[in-house]
Write a protein that holds these residues in place. Structure first.
Motif, PDB file in Angstrom:
ATOM      1  N   ILE A 117       0.840  -1.204   0.000  1.00 13.73           N
ATOM      2  CA  ILE A 117       0.000   0.000   0.000  1.00 13.73           C
ATOM      3  C   ILE A 117       0.870   1.248   0.000  1.00 13.73           C
ATOM      4  CG2 ILE A 117      -1.559   1.393   1.452  1.00 13.73           C
ATOM      5  CD1 ILE A 117      -3.156  -0.695   0.138  1.00 13.73           C
ATOM      6  N   MET A 118       1.865   1.295   0.866  1.00 13.11           N
ATOM      7  CA  MET A 118       2.710   2.487   0.987  1.00 13.11           C
ATOM      8  C   MET A 118       3.580   2.696  -0.255  1.00 13.11           C
ATOM      9  SD  MET A 118       1.598   3.778   3.671  1.00 13.11           S
ATOM     10  CE  MET A 118       2.653   5.230   3.609  1.00 13.11           C
ATOM     11  N   ARG A 119       4.054   1.611  -0.852  1.00  7.08           N
ATOM     12  CA  ARG A 119       4.841   1.759  -2.082  1.00  7.08           C
ATOM     13  C   ARG A 119       3.970   2.299  -3.209  1.00  7.08           C
ATOM     14  NH1 ARG A 119       8.708  -3.667  -2.138  1.00  7.08           N
ATOM     15  NH2 ARG A 119      10.157  -2.947  -0.518  1.00  7.08           N
ATOM     16  N   ALA A 120       2.751   1.779  -3.290  1.00  6.67           N
ATOM     17  CA  ALA A 120       1.818   2.275  -4.313  1.00  6.67           C
ATOM     18  C   ALA A 120       1.485   3.740  -4.059  1.00  6.67           C
ATOM     19  CB  ALA A 120       0.544   1.430  -4.307  1.00  6.67           C
ATOM     20  N   TYR A 121       1.325   4.100  -2.774  1.00  7.23           N
ATOM     21  CA  TYR A 121       1.020   5.491  -2.414  1.00  7.23           C
ATOM     22  C   TYR A 121       2.125   6.441  -2.876  1.00  7.23           C
ATOM     23  CZ  TYR A 121       0.980   9.635   0.570  1.00  7.23           C
ATOM     24  OH  TYR A 121       1.030  10.934   1.021  1.00  7.23           O
ATOM     25  N   PHE A 122       3.381   6.076  -2.597  1.00  5.92           N
ATOM     26  CA  PHE A 122       4.482   6.967  -2.969  1.00  5.92           C
ATOM     27  C   PHE A 122       4.707   6.996  -4.477  1.00  5.92           C
ATOM     28  CE2 PHE A 122       5.492   6.731   1.557  1.00  5.92           C
ATOM     29  CZ  PHE A 122       5.727   8.078   1.811  1.00  5.92           C
ATOM     30  N   PHE A 123       4.341   5.911  -5.165  1.00  6.43           N
ATOM     31  CA  PHE A 123       4.390   5.944  -6.637  1.00  6.43           C
ATOM     32  C   PHE A 123       3.355   6.932  -7.165  1.00  6.43           C
ATOM     33  CE2 PHE A 123       2.484   4.453 -10.631  1.00  6.43           C
ATOM     34  CZ  PHE A 123       3.582   4.594 -11.474  1.00  6.43           C
ATOM     35  N   LEU A 124       2.121   6.851  -6.627  1.00  8.34           N
ATOM     36  CA  LEU A 124       1.067   7.782  -7.045  1.00  8.34           C
ATOM     37  C   LEU A 124       1.446   9.218  -6.718  1.00  8.34           C
ATOM     38  CD1 LEU A 124      -2.102   5.781  -5.892  1.00  8.34           C
ATOM     39  CD2 LEU A 124      -1.411   6.228  -8.246  1.00  8.34           C
ATOM     40  N   LYS A 125       2.114   9.390  -5.586  1.00  6.09           N
ATOM     41  CA  LYS A 125       2.516  10.731  -5.157  1.00  6.09           C
ATOM     42  C   LYS A 125       3.517  11.344  -6.127  1.00  6.09           C
ATOM     43  CE  LYS A 125       3.327  12.998  -0.754  1.00  6.09           C
ATOM     44  NZ  LYS A 125       2.339  14.009  -1.118  1.00  6.09           N
ATOM     45  N   LYS A 126       4.390  10.490  -6.691  1.00  6.78           N
ATOM     46  CA  LYS A 126       5.387  10.985  -7.649  1.00  6.78           C
ATOM     47  C   LYS A 126       4.739  11.528  -8.915  1.00  6.78           C
ATOM     48  CE  LYS A 126       9.478   8.228  -6.494  1.00  6.78           C
ATOM     49  NZ  LYS A 126      10.353   7.108  -6.931  1.00  6.78           N
ATOM     50  N   ILE A 127       3.661  10.885  -9.366  1.00  7.14           N
ATOM     51  CA  ILE A 127       3.041  11.287 -10.629  1.00  7.14           C
ATOM     52  C   ILE A 127       1.881  12.263 -10.427  1.00  7.14           C
ATOM     53  CG2 ILE A 127       3.727   9.169 -11.815  1.00  7.14           C
ATOM     54  CD1 ILE A 127       0.896   8.113 -11.403  1.00  7.14           C
ATOM     55  N   SER A 128       1.578  12.578  -9.171  1.00  8.44           N
ATOM     56  CA  SER A 128       0.493  13.530  -8.896  1.00  8.44           C
ATOM     57  C   SER A 128       1.068  14.902  -8.571  1.00  8.44           C
ATOM     58  CB  SER A 128      -0.387  13.019  -7.752  1.00  8.44           C
ATOM     59  OG  SER A 128       0.353  12.887  -6.561  1.00  8.44           O
ATOM     60  N   LEU A 129       0.171  15.827  -8.242  1.00 10.57           N
ATOM     61  CA  LEU A 129       0.562  17.206  -7.958  1.00 10.57           C
ATOM     62  C   LEU A 129       1.312  17.288  -6.635  1.00 10.57           C
ATOM     63  CD1 LEU A 129      -0.198  19.574  -9.837  1.00 10.57           C
ATOM     64  CD2 LEU A 129      -1.990  20.183  -8.212  1.00 10.57           C
ATOM     65  N   SER A 130       2.335  18.143  -6.589  1.00  8.10           N
ATOM     66  CA  SER A 130       3.103  18.322  -5.350  1.00  8.10           C
ATOM     67  C   SER A 130       2.235  18.977  -4.281  1.00  8.10           C
ATOM     68  CB  SER A 130       4.337  19.183  -5.613  1.00  8.10           C
ATOM     69  OG  SER A 130       3.946  20.463  -6.072  1.00  8.10           O
ATOM     70  N   GLU A 131       2.697  18.885  -3.023  1.00  8.35           N
ATOM     71  CA  GLU A 131       1.933  19.426  -1.893  1.00  8.35           C
ATOM     72  C   GLU A 131       1.658  20.913  -2.067  1.00  8.35           C
ATOM     73  OE1 GLU A 131       0.674  18.072   0.848  1.00  8.35           O
ATOM     74  OE2 GLU A 131       1.443  16.039   0.766  1.00  8.35           O
ATOM     75  N   GLU A 132       2.707  21.686  -2.447  1.00  9.82           N
ATOM     76  CA  GLU A 132       2.512  23.144  -2.514  1.00  9.82           C
ATOM     77  C   GLU A 132       1.555  23.535  -3.630  1.00  9.82           C
ATOM     78  OE1 GLU A 132       6.211  22.668  -5.174  1.00  9.82           O
ATOM     79  OE2 GLU A 132       5.295  21.676  -3.452  1.00  9.82           O
ATOM     80  N   ARG A 133       1.606  22.819  -4.767  1.00 12.54           N
ATOM     81  CA  ARG A 133       0.685  23.135  -5.859  1.00 12.54           C
ATOM     82  C   ARG A 133      -0.721  22.662  -5.522  1.00 12.54           C
ATOM     83  NH1 ARG A 133       3.040  21.352 -11.507  1.00 12.54           N
ATOM     84  NH2 ARG A 133       1.270  22.596 -12.221  1.00 12.54           N
ATOM     85  N   GLY A 134      -0.801  21.576  -4.760  1.00 13.07           N
ATOM     86  CA  GLY A 134      -2.106  21.091  -4.322  1.00 13.07           C
ATOM     87  C   GLY A 134      -2.813  22.093  -3.422  1.00 13.07           C
ATOM     88  N   PHE A 135      -2.046  22.815  -2.609  1.00 13.10           N
ATOM     89  CA  PHE A 135      -2.617  23.859  -1.744  1.00 13.10           C
ATOM     90  C   PHE A 135      -2.765  25.198  -2.473  1.00 13.10           C
ATOM     91  CE2 PHE A 135      -1.050  21.280   1.990  1.00 13.10           C
ATOM     92  CZ  PHE A 135      -2.315  21.090   2.547  1.00 13.10           C
ATOM     93  N   GLY A 136      -2.292  25.268  -3.712  1.00 15.74           N
ATOM     94  CA  GLY A 136      -2.391  26.517  -4.462  1.00 15.74           C
ATOM     95  C   GLY A 136      -1.408  27.563  -3.987  1.00 15.74           C
ATOM     96  N   LEU A 137      -0.203  27.136  -3.555  1.00 14.79           N
ATOM     97  CA  LEU A 137       0.804  28.075  -3.051  1.00 14.79           C
ATOM     98  C   LEU A 137       1.735  28.514  -4.175  1.00 14.79           C
ATOM     99  CD1 LEU A 137       1.765  26.207   0.257  1.00 14.79           C
ATOM    100  CD2 LEU A 137       0.231  28.165   0.022  1.00 14.79           C
ATOM    101  N   ASP A 138       2.223  29.735  -4.072  1.00 16.71           N
ATOM    102  CA  ASP A 138       3.194  30.259  -5.028  1.00 16.71           C
ATOM    103  C   ASP A 138       4.554  29.652  -4.706  1.00 16.71           C
ATOM    104  OD1 ASP A 138       4.961  31.709  -6.555  1.00 16.71           O
ATOM    105  OD2 ASP A 138       3.924  33.612  -6.288  1.00 16.71           O
ATOM    106  N   SER A 139       5.119  28.880  -5.651  1.00 13.10           N
ATOM    107  CA  SER A 139       6.344  28.130  -5.376  1.00 13.10           C
ATOM    108  C   SER A 139       7.537  29.023  -5.020  1.00 13.10           C
ATOM    109  CB  SER A 139       6.708  27.256  -6.582  1.00 13.10           C
ATOM    110  OG  SER A 139       6.840  28.050  -7.745  1.00 13.10           O
ATOM    111  N   SER A 140       7.509  30.299  -5.424  1.00 16.34           N
ATOM    112  CA  SER A 140       8.637  31.187  -5.111  1.00 16.34           C
ATOM    113  C   SER A 140       8.695  31.540  -3.623  1.00 16.34           C
ATOM    114  CB  SER A 140       8.548  32.471  -5.950  1.00 16.34           C
ATOM    115  OG  SER A 140       7.335  33.143  -5.702  1.00 16.34           O
TER     116      SER A 140
END
Length: 652
Positions: free
Chosen positions: A603-626
């Motif tokens: 489960i955890m390996r699949a989770y981290f694989f999905l996390k790699k191909i999904s949106l990052s935490e900061e973009r998921g929260f709508g934060l300005d990366s700068s």
């Protein structure tokens, strides 16, 4: 919106016709063709078939969805995820129904565009000039339409969306008029209103029960009625359904009456009764209108898939994906990743099956499962509303009998292509399950500490000039529901990892609530101008634009003189220059120092694989990366304890 839910307006009726009846409205294109198949035309087959259609539309669509399920609105919103949001506070285990139903509904979106568009284009063969049109040419035309349809998604439908309602009015009017012009071909077709003929067909006709698999196609779009409750309102859906159902029944009666004039003949799967009841001069217009209606049906299903995934993301049932808002219309969104997935799926379906007749053999299996899950959730919803148990059990008995009958009849389709949608639904369910279960596993590790225990040291750190200042305003995203607590990893990041001195520490928490469009916040000033906690309460249909929302909160607090955001540097302070804001987002990675059981490790390996191909935490929260710093920390869920380490004495 809730106040106007039962309001009926002309504009609302047009919108309802344009966006929610595409799937169920285009079903006459292929339902009767699927029922007749290669069987000889007989009174029992035709009259029994129309009777099955009438009672399916009455029991399944009218009573279950239009009358009953539409009552379960979540602040004006509908759909399986909205229904789950209504009951989850009473029973979190109902999430399993939600995930299965949502996955099945998404899988249905992969086969609906191909079958509706292909059925419409195949109608060209009714014309003499196109009688020899090859299937390869039809496939190319269908693929061309599908490519244009999916490419257009990124631009939204604000401009052409206004045409959907009028086009669907023309479509339903055409259905009604064509059917009405043929009902007099054989008056015995009106016997179909008696359930006796439906029962006789299912029990006495050879393999009659399996015909339910074809009959079910007439109600596959019923789930869309509920999903689009928020767009159209309960009143508009119920009133427009009277018109839609009348036109559908007239068309089915007309097709049935025409078929009865061909008793004993084998019509064959190459002949579609829908186009046969058209006058020769009208066929080309009929094909054009049918194609436009099928494109609108496909558009509604694609848009519905985007909405479904966005809700799943907010409810933490799906990895975060990039969402675009192509127009300013409320609820209109575009998810590139899902658009690509649906496009690839639709193209694959067209290339694999090619003919609408073969697609019919695969269609309907997954949506039956979705309807069963909706029945389970709605029964539990009634229980939470303290409806008498006798009515709840009656509801379950009636709809379990109906829907399990459809499911068993549709299971025959599994080997004829139904496995495609089942495999797709299974894969989608697996993604949801991994995302949901991994969160449960992670929560074991998250350690919360009392914030008040660390306030003195935070104050000291803030005033310790021997440590270089990290930022004027340091903002941490926190998952702590209790305002008196904070994650230990946050304190560790501030004090231990590398001391982060700031003038003001902000802790921001986002709480996703069951109300769809709630958007509010609260502020707790723990130490004036030194430690502040902001809590956002956002509905599961609200985009999490934390960068913008946080800025609005700070501006409001400055206006109310609750906080001073001017830089504390002497040269900047006297010139009234605002201090800098720095967000810290903590990203997890799976540590090697874990001793998990095999199931949880997968489960955890699949989770981290999905996390790699999904949106990052900061973009998921709508934060300005700068303005964001990402800190990675190891996720130790189950520390390894069986390491045998022995110290030996050094003799040198």
């Amino acid at each position: 919106m809730v106040k106007n839910l039962n309001k009926v307006s002309f504009a609302g009726l047009i919108i309802a016709l344009g966006i929610i009846y595409g799937d169920i409205g285009t079903s006459p294109l292929y339902v009767f063709k699927a029922i007749i198949g290669n069987n000889p035309v007989s009174d029992l087959l035709v009259i029994g078939g129309v009777s099955c259609i009438f009672w399916t539309l009455t029991l399944q669509t009218t009573i279950k969805y239009v009358i009953l399920t539409l009552k379960a609105d979540n602040k004006g919103e509908g759909g399986i995820f909205s229904l789950y949001a209504l009951v989850r506070r009473h029973a979190k285990w109902t999430v399993i129904f939600c995930m299965i139903g949502g996955a099945a509904l998404l899988a249905d979106g992969i086969i609906t565009p191909p079958i509706t568009v292909t059925s419409a284009i195949e109608g060209l063969r009714t014309l003499n000039v196109f009688a020899d049109l090859s299937q390869i040419t039809i496939v190319k035309i269908v693929l061309g339409i599908i490519i244009v349809l999916f490419v257009m998604q990124q631009f939204g439908t604000k401009s052409i969306g206004k045409l959907f309602g009028p086009i669907m009015i023309i479509w339903f009017a055409m259905l009604g008029v064509l059917g009405l012009s043929h009902v007099t071909d054989d008056w015995s077709i009106f016997k179909a209103f008696s359930p006796h003929y439906a029962i006789e067909l299912l029990t006495t006709y050879p393999k009659g029960f399996l015909i339910l698999g074809a009959v079910f196609l007439c109600t596959t779009g019923a789930e869309a009625l509920y999903s689009d409750l928020g767009h159209c309102g309960r009143g508009n859906i119920r009133v427009s359904w009277v018109f839609v159902k009348t036109c559908l029944l007239l068309n089915y009666l007309g097709q049935g009456a025409w078929l009865l004039t061909h008793r004993g003949e084998v019509i064959g799967s190459d002949t579609n009764p829908f186009f046969q009841i058209m006058p020769g001069w009208f066929v080309i217009y009929g094909v054009v209108i049918a194609t436009m209606a099928s494109v609108i049906a496909s558009q509604a299903l694609i848009s519905g898939s985007f909405t479904l995934i966005s809700e799943a993301m907010r409810l933490n049932l799906w990895p975060k994906l990039k969402i675009n808002y192509p127009t300013e219309m409320r609820g209109q969104l575009y998810i590139p990743g899902i658009n690509l997935m649906l496009f690839v799926g639709c193209v694959a379906i067209v290339l694999i099956f090619q003919e609408s007749g073969r697609m019919e053999a695969a269609y309907g299996l997954s949506i039956t499962i979705c309807m069963l899950m909706t029945s389970c959730l709605f029964a539990f919803y009634m229980y939470t509303r303290r409806v008498r148990l006798i009515w709840i059990w009656l509801y379950l008995v009636v709809y379990f009998v109906v829907e399990f009958s459809f499911l068993f009849a549709n299971l025959v389709k599994f080997m004829h292509g139904g496995y495609v949608t089942v495999v797709v639904a299974g894969a989608l369910f697996l993604v949801m399950m991994v995302w949901f279960r991994s969160r449960k596993i992670k929560n074991r590790y998250v350690e919360f500490v009392k914030l008040e225990d660390y306030l003195p040291i935070l104050q000291e750190l803030s005033n310790d000039t021997t440590i270089p200042k990290y930022a004027t305003h340091l903002v941490y995203m926190s998952s702590a529901d209790n305002p008196k607590e904070i994650e230990h990893k946050v304190i560790y990041s501030i004090l231990n990892k590398k001391p982060k001195r700031a003038d003001l520490y902000w802790f921001v928490h986002v709480d996703v609530v069951d109300e769809p469009y709630l958007c509010e916040y609260s502020v707790q000033t723990i130490i004036p101008n030194e430690v502040i906690r902001v809590e956002f309460r956002l509905g599961f249909r609200v985009e999490q634009r934390i960068n913008l929302m946080f800025r609005m909160v700070v501006e409001d607090m400055v206006r109310n003189k609750e906080v001073n955001i001017v830089s504390r540097y002497e040269s900047l302070s006297k010139n009234n220059v605002m201090g800098d804001f720095q967000f810290i987002v903590m990203e997890k990675f799976l540590s090697h120092d874990n001793d998990l059981p095999l199931y949880e490790r997968l489960i955890m390996r699949a989770y981290f694989f999905l996390k790699k191909i999904s949106l990052s935490e900061e973009r998921g929260f709508g934060l300005d990366s700068s303005y964001v710093t990402i800190e990675k920390y190891p996720l130790v869920v189950a520390p390894v304890t069986n390491v045998q380490l022995k110290r030996v004495r050094n003799n040198i």
